[in-house]
Scaffold this active site. Structure first.
Site, mmCIF file in Angstrom:
data_model
loop_
_atom_site.group_PDB
_atom_site.id
_atom_site.type_symbol
_atom_site.label_atom_id
_atom_site.label_comp_id
_atom_site.label_asym_id
_atom_site.label_seq_id
_atom_site.Cartn_x
_atom_site.Cartn_y
_atom_site.Cartn_z
ATOM 1 C CD GLU A 1 -47.227 -41.205 36.975
ATOM 2 O OE1 GLU A 1 -47.911 -41.967 36.332
ATOM 3 O OE2 GLU A 1 -47.311 -41.302 38.002
ATOM 4 C CG ASP B 1 -50.539 -40.255 34.296
ATOM 5 O OD1 ASP B 1 -51.698 -39.414 33.664
ATOM 6 O OD2 ASP B 1 -50.536 -41.081 35.374
#
Ligand code: PEP
Ligand code: MG
Length: 586
Positions: A437, A461
């Site tokens: 992420e 993210d």
């Protein structure tokens, strides 16, 4: 009377209820003079509001019993007397008739005059009574601002409350839902925030970024919210309420249609099996995951166990929660993520540093766990003990480098050794994976994929960090774009590297549960999706209607697109091609 405010839908569903403002009501004072022909109407509005306020006080007095009746009753009587005062009412009427003040402005004027008189008094007790004036006038202002019809009032008395606030922390949402709050309207926030993710879990309709909500909604207003379209209807009409009833009927019908898919396979039209896992954080998610035929739990967010409390959960408490999760999934694989506190998931246990300028770039996820190894050890031991009850994998959030994974692996092995020597039965082999992420981890993945048993792509993210757009900042919502070519390249690269190394890849960001992206993700080669269980059947329906080989065959064309529009265009063509009947009807 009826008006609409718009925000962004963050948790689907509609709710009809009474507004409950977290911030005390502020009344809009209309300072424009009343036209001569409207004076009577304005006076009538004012009188109605005064009568409503008097009726409310009388009803309140009725309800009081015992001790309360003598203590509070006197105040209410005093307020009723003020409201019935001939001079006060004549003064108000004059302000409207002669001064051409609107009702709200006349009330404010009278309030200021009376307060000035009280403030000039020598006696401190009498001086303090100016509060009574504020309460009385405030009650009339509230009634004036509401101006609801009799039917609306009757309806409002029967329905529950919808919270209207500027922001709400994830830890506050569970008690709100438990206390019967029907929905939430926020003036700020984003659908990607953890509060929004949790609201979806709680099936609590939520609207974020409705900037004007606190300024235009009053306590007790009847409001109808639509968490899909992102709108709030204040003083809904019979037509709006009919729309709400239709929605309720549709939900039941759609539920019945999708229920037919509960036991169905997830397989593309050309026969490729696809795995749909559930994201979970609450016990109710587990039941729902089972009910919709999830392939397992692809992401169990453990941080919710750490919210809303002063002390950290110990090994035993965590073990019991993980064991119940594993048992609840009855032999299906479960991926438990280690603690991902930090950023907007700040807790009350004091774990999270609160003086960071950029918490999203700060001590969160594995960074926090490695700074507090004792915390991680307790969690790893609890997870390891749960492996005795069914297949469990361990997932690490916010990974940036291979070294972080080596440190976690070392602690995991140590914990396993200690537990075994203390006589605990735990699985022989425990898979350890990383959330991809952070763009650096995606780009450098080739260098450390061998250290990982599996990976999970956290697009929530990944989009935020790739585009440098705070996922919680509603002012940047238009820049938060999962279809940005840079994001797609990173996803494609990550899937490619992991597949070539023979590692499984699950995508567990919100994209996985959004059917707008299903064709795209299949084209990128994804076979394992993890999403909120409430979305799983819709995604199954979408997958089953698409031809994977057509989609994968056009990946190059998709990757050549350099703009969002270009990507959308290719996708549209692809979707049409991939969902065309395999055999053309004769
Ligand atoms: C993500 O970042 O995509 C993810 C699944 O994790 P979280 O939303 O909990 O940060
Ligand atoms: Mg994340």
């Amino acid at each position: 009377m009826r008006f609409t405010l718009t925000g962004n839908g963050a948790a689907r569903g509609m709710a009809l209820g009474r507004a409950r403002l977290e911030q005390p009501s502020r009344y809009l004072i209309d300072e424009r003079p009343v036209a001569a022909e409207d004076v009577d109407t304005e006076l009538a509005r004012l009188n109605r509001a005064v009568l409503t306020a008097r009726a409310e006080l009388a009803a309140l007095r009725e309800k009081l019993h015992g001790m309360l009746a003598s203590e509070v009753g006197d105040f209410i009587d005093a307020h009723s007397l003020i409201l019935a005062d001939r001079e006060l009412n004549a003064g108000l009427a004059d302000l409207v008739r002669v001064g051409r003040y609107r009702a709200s402005a006349a009330l404010k004027m009278q309030r200021d005059r009376l307060v000035a008189v009280f403030e000039a008094m020598d006696d401190p007790y009498l001086r303090s009574r100016k509060e009574d004036i504020d309460h009385v006038i405030g009650r009339v202002q509230a009634a004036l601002a509401r101006e609801s019809s009799e039917e609306e009032r009757k309806l409002a008395a029967r329905v529950g409350e919808i919270l209207v606030s500027d922001t709400v922390a994830p830890s506050e949402l569970v008690p709100l839902a438990e206390h019967g709050v029907l929905g939430v309207v926020l003036t700020s926030g984003s659908p990607l925030s953890h509060s929004a993710i949790l609201a979806r879990s709680l099936r609590l309709p939520m609207i974020v970024a409705a900037h004007e909500a606190l300024a235009h909604i009053q306590d007790d207003d009847l409001i109808l919210i639509d968490g899909e379209r992102g709108d709030v209807v204040i003083h809904p009409t019979a037509q709006d309420i009919a729309r709400y009833r239709n929605w309720q009927r549709d939900v039941v019908q759609r539920g019945k249609r999708l229920a037919l898919l509960r036991d169905a396979d997830t397989r593309t039209r050309d026969g490729v099996p696809i795995k749909l896992y559930a994201n979970a954080e609450l016990p109710a998610d587990i039941a729902q995951a089972r009910a919709c035929g999830a392939a397992g739990v692809g992401l169990y967010r453990t941080e919710f166990m750490f919210l809303q409390r002063k002390e950290l959960p110990g090994e035993e408490e965590q073990f019991l929660a993980y064991r119940d999760l594993v048992l609840g999934m009855e032999g299906l694989p479960v991926t438990i993520r280690t603690l991902d506190l930090g950023a907007d998931k700040a807790d009350s246990t004091g774990l999270v540093l609160d003086d960071e300028d950029n918490p999203a770039l700060g001590v969160r996820g594995v960074r926090l766990s490695l700074r507090r190894p004792q915390l991680l050890i307790i969690q790893l031991r609890a997870i390891l003990r749960a492996t005795h009850y069914g297949p469990v994998r361990v997932l690490v959030p916010m990974v940036t480098s291979a070294e972080e994974m080596s440190s976690v692996r070392y602690l995991l092995n140590e914990c396993a050794r200690d537990l075994r020597s203390a006589g605990h039965e735990i699985a022989d082999q425990i898979d350890l994976g990383a959330m991809i992420e952070v763009p650096a981890a995606a780009i450098a993945l080739r260098g450390f994929i061998k250290k990982l048993d599996f990976i999970a792509i956290g697009t929530n993210d990944l989009v935020q960090y790739t585009l440098a757009v705070d996922r919680n900042n509603d002012h940047l919502a238009n820049l938060y774009d999962p279809l940005h070519p840079a994001v797609l390249r990173l996803i494609a690269h990550t899937i490619g590297v992991a597949s070539r190394a023979g590692r499984s890849v699950t995508l567990c960001g919100e994209m996985a549960g959004d059917t707008h992206y299903t064709a795209l993700l299949l084209a990128l080669g994804l076979t394992d999706f993890s999403m909120h269980p409430g979305l799983l059947l819709e995604v199954r329906e979408a997958v089953n209607a698409l031809d994977r080989s057509t989609l994968v065959g056009e990946l190059k064309q998709l990757m050549r697109a350099t703009t969002r529009e270009g990507i959308l265009h290719v996708l549209e063509q692809l979707k049409i091609a991939a969902s065309a009947p395999l055999i053309a009807p004769a």
